[in-house]
Design a protein around this motif. Structure first.
Motif, PDB file in Angstrom:
ATOM      1  N   HIS A  81       2.077  -6.301   4.639  1.00  0.00           N
ATOM      2  CA  HIS A  81       1.324  -5.297   5.400  1.00  0.00           C
ATOM      3  C   HIS A  81       2.136  -4.017   5.505  1.00  0.00           C
ATOM      4  O   HIS A  81       1.673  -2.938   5.152  1.00  0.00           O
ATOM      5  N   SER A  82       3.367  -4.132   5.992  1.00  0.00           N
ATOM      6  CA  SER A  82       4.233  -2.960   6.117  1.00  0.00           C
ATOM      7  C   SER A  82       5.680  -3.405   6.255  1.00  0.00           C
ATOM      8  O   SER A  82       5.978  -4.580   6.411  1.00  0.00           O
ATOM      9  N   ARG A  91       4.204   1.813   4.941  1.00  0.00           N
ATOM     10  CA  ARG A  91       3.228   0.985   4.228  1.00  0.00           C
ATOM     11  C   ARG A  91       3.820   0.703   2.847  1.00  0.00           C
ATOM     12  O   ARG A  91       4.536   1.529   2.291  1.00  0.00           O
ATOM     13  N   GLN A  92       3.501  -0.443   2.300  1.00  0.00           N
ATOM     14  CA  GLN A  92       4.028  -0.817   0.992  1.00  0.00           C
ATOM     15  C   GLN A  92       3.687   0.230  -0.063  1.00  0.00           C
ATOM     16  O   GLN A  92       4.511   0.558  -0.917  1.00  0.00           O
TER      17      GLN A  92
END
Length: 98
Positions: A81-82, A91-92
């Protein structure tokens, strides 16, 4: 202990080798929980680091927040998710663009 020794760029991307290593640990008989501990608290203890490896008050931590529970399936470590690094959440997608 988990933690790949393969240098980045040598048939692997940073981080992806560790995801696969966790999967292999489960394939050979560790539980998902044991595999995660091998990459966190047990890895830290093996090199005598007491201020990392677990989430507790007073410890140093970068965190990976997942969408799915890795205790149910270790492959969920890839469902990111992050990331929290240095006190900032990413965030990725932001990290992958850089």
């Amino acid at each position: 202990m988990a933690g790949t020794d393969t240098p980045g760029g040598f048939y692997t991307f940073p981080g992806m080798g560790l995801h696969r290593e966790l999967e292999i640990l489960v394939e050979i008989g560790l539980t998902e929980s044991e595999a995660l501990q091998a990459a966190t608290i047990k890895a830290a203890r093996s090199i005598h680091l007491e201020d990392v490896g677990s989430i507790n008050e007073g410890k140093i931590a970068d965190l990976l927040l997942l969408n799915s529970n890795p205790i149910e399936d270790i492959k969920h470590t890839k469902d990111i998710h992050s990331i929290i690094k240095g006190g900032k959440q990413y965030r990725q997608e932001e990290i992958l663009r850089k």
